[in-house]
Motif scaffolding. Structure first.
Motif, PDB file in Angstrom:
ATOM      1  N   PHE A  72     -13.207   1.576  53.997  1.00  0.00           N
ATOM      2  CA  PHE A  72     -14.268   0.628  54.483  1.00  0.00           C
ATOM      3  C   PHE A  72     -14.309  -0.782  53.490  1.00  0.00           C
ATOM      4  O   PHE A  72     -14.283  -0.652  52.377  1.00  0.00           O
ATOM      5  CB  PHE A  72     -15.620   1.303  54.798  1.00  0.00           C
ATOM      6  N   THR A  73     -15.034  -1.629  54.209  1.00  0.00           N
ATOM      7  CA  THR A  73     -15.155  -2.912  53.398  1.00  0.00           C
ATOM      8  C   THR A  73     -16.546  -3.248  53.641  1.00  0.00           C
ATOM      9  O   THR A  73     -16.982  -3.125  54.947  1.00  0.00           O
ATOM     10  CB  THR A  73     -14.207  -3.965  53.692  1.00  0.00           C
ATOM     11  N   ASN A  74     -17.283  -3.813  52.620  1.00  0.00           N
ATOM     12  CA  ASN A  74     -18.563  -4.483  52.855  1.00  0.00           C
ATOM     13  C   ASN A  74     -18.468  -5.875  53.428  1.00  0.00           C
ATOM     14  O   ASN A  74     -18.065  -6.876  52.721  1.00  0.00           O
ATOM     15  CB  ASN A  74     -19.469  -4.459  51.653  1.00  0.00           C
ATOM     16  N   THR A  75     -18.367  -6.054  54.486  1.00  0.00           N
ATOM     17  CA  THR A  75     -18.393  -7.482  55.338  1.00  0.00           C
ATOM     18  C   THR A  75     -19.609  -8.086  55.606  1.00  0.00           C
ATOM     19  O   THR A  75     -19.787  -9.218  56.019  1.00  0.00           O
ATOM     20  CB  THR A  75     -17.674  -7.290  56.697  1.00  0.00           C
ATOM     21  N   GLY A  76     -20.585  -7.566  54.991  1.00  0.00           N
ATOM     22  CA  GLY A  76     -22.028  -8.366  55.073  1.00  0.00           C
ATOM     23  C   GLY A  76     -22.147  -9.172  54.201  1.00  0.00           C
ATOM     24  O   GLY A  76     -21.415  -9.664  53.176  1.00  0.00           O
ATOM     25  N   ASP A  77     -23.494  -9.652  53.643  1.00  0.00           N
ATOM     26  CA  ASP A  77     -23.787 -10.493  52.769  1.00  0.00           C
ATOM     27  C   ASP A  77     -24.658 -10.228  51.670  1.00  0.00           C
ATOM     28  O   ASP A  77     -25.630 -10.849  50.987  1.00  0.00           O
ATOM     29  CB  ASP A  77     -24.280 -12.049  53.129  1.00  0.00           C
ATOM     30  N   ALA A  78     -24.862  -8.694  51.717  1.00  0.00           N
ATOM     31  CA  ALA A  78     -25.763  -8.049  50.586  1.00  0.00           C
ATOM     32  C   ALA A  78     -25.115  -6.735  50.176  1.00  0.00           C
ATOM     33  O   ALA A  78     -24.136  -6.204  50.917  1.00  0.00           O
ATOM     34  CB  ALA A  78     -26.963  -7.682  51.315  1.00  0.00           C
ATOM     35  N   ALA A 102     -20.591  -4.218  46.445  1.00  0.00           N
ATOM     36  CA  ALA A 102     -20.782  -5.671  46.520  1.00  0.00           C
ATOM     37  C   ALA A 102     -20.115  -6.286  47.902  1.00  0.00           C
ATOM     38  O   ALA A 102     -19.134  -5.828  48.677  1.00  0.00           O
ATOM     39  CB  ALA A 102     -20.384  -6.686  45.480  1.00  0.00           C
ATOM     40  N   PRO A 103     -20.597  -7.560  48.331  1.00  0.00           N
ATOM     41  CA  PRO A 103     -19.998  -8.225  49.758  1.00  0.00           C
ATOM     42  C   PRO A 103     -18.518  -8.358  49.286  1.00  0.00           C
ATOM     43  O   PRO A 103     -18.111  -8.986  48.208  1.00  0.00           O
ATOM     44  CB  PRO A 103     -20.844  -9.271  49.886  1.00  0.00           C
TER      45      PRO A 103
END
Length: 158
Positions: A72-78, A102-103
Motif C-alpha cells: 500500500f501507499t499513503n496517498t493522503g497528506d498526513a 509519511a505521505p
C-alpha cells in the motif's frame, strides 16, 4: 410602587444599551489565523491505497502454510498510523508496520494463513488506521483440498 417599576425599567434599558458594543472590535486576528491553520490541518488525512485488496492462493493442500503481502501507499497528506490488523479467525495472522508512514511512502502488510479448513475458504483482514473511514478490509481466499485424499469439489466430466 409604580415609581420603582419605572426606575427599574429605565435602569435595564441603560444597562442593555451600554452592552451594545461593536463585537468586531473584540476579535483577535492572531486567533483567527490560528483557527484557520487548525481547521486546515484537521482536513489533512492519510489515505491507504492498496495495490490489491484481495489475494487468491488458488488450490492448496490442507494445513500447508501460505503467505502473501499486501502493498500500500499513503496517498493522503498526513502521516498514516496503523493501530491494528485483525482477521476473522486465528488461522490468519496479519503483520503490519508499527511506525508512521509519511505521505507518498509505501508499506507492506504481511498475511500468514495456516491452510486450515476445507473447500473454498475466505478470510477478511480488518486494518485499523487513522484514515477517514478508520478501517480498511482485505480478503484472502483459497480452495483447500484434504491432505491425504482426493480433491474436494466438482469433478470434471468428459
Amino acid at each position: 410602587m409604580r415609581k420603582i417599576v419605572i426606575a427599574l425599567n429605565v435602569l435595564m434599558v441603560v444597562v442593555l444599551m451600554s452592552c451594545k458594543e461593536d463585537a468586531t472590535s473584540k476579535i483577535n486576528n492572531s486567533n483567527l489565523e490560528a483557527a484557520g491553520q487548525r481547521d486546515a490541518a484537521a482536513k489533512m488525512l492519510p489515505v491507504m491505497s492498496f495495490e490489491n485488496v484481495e489475494h487468491d492462493f488458488g488450490s492448496i493442500v490442507q494445513n500447508t502454510p501460505q503467505e502473501t503481502v499486501f502493498k500500500f501507499t499513503n496517498t493522503g497528506d498526513a502521516p498514516l498510523i496503523i493501530t491494528d490488523a485483525k482477521s476473522t479467525c486465528g488461522c490468519t495472522v496479519p503483520q503490519y508496520p508499527k511506525g508512521a508512514i509519511a505521505p507518498g511512502e509505501s508499506g507492506e502488510l504481511v498475511v500468514n494463513f495456516n491452510g486450515s479448513g476445507s473447500n473454498l475458504v475466505t478470510k477478511v483482514i480488518t486494518v485499523s488506521a487513522n484514515t477517514e473511514k478508520g478501517s480498511e478490509q482485505l480478503r484472502i481466499k483459497a480452495f483447500v483440498t484434504p491432505k491425504d485424499g482426493a480433491p474436494v469439489g466438482p469433478l470434471k466430466q468428459s
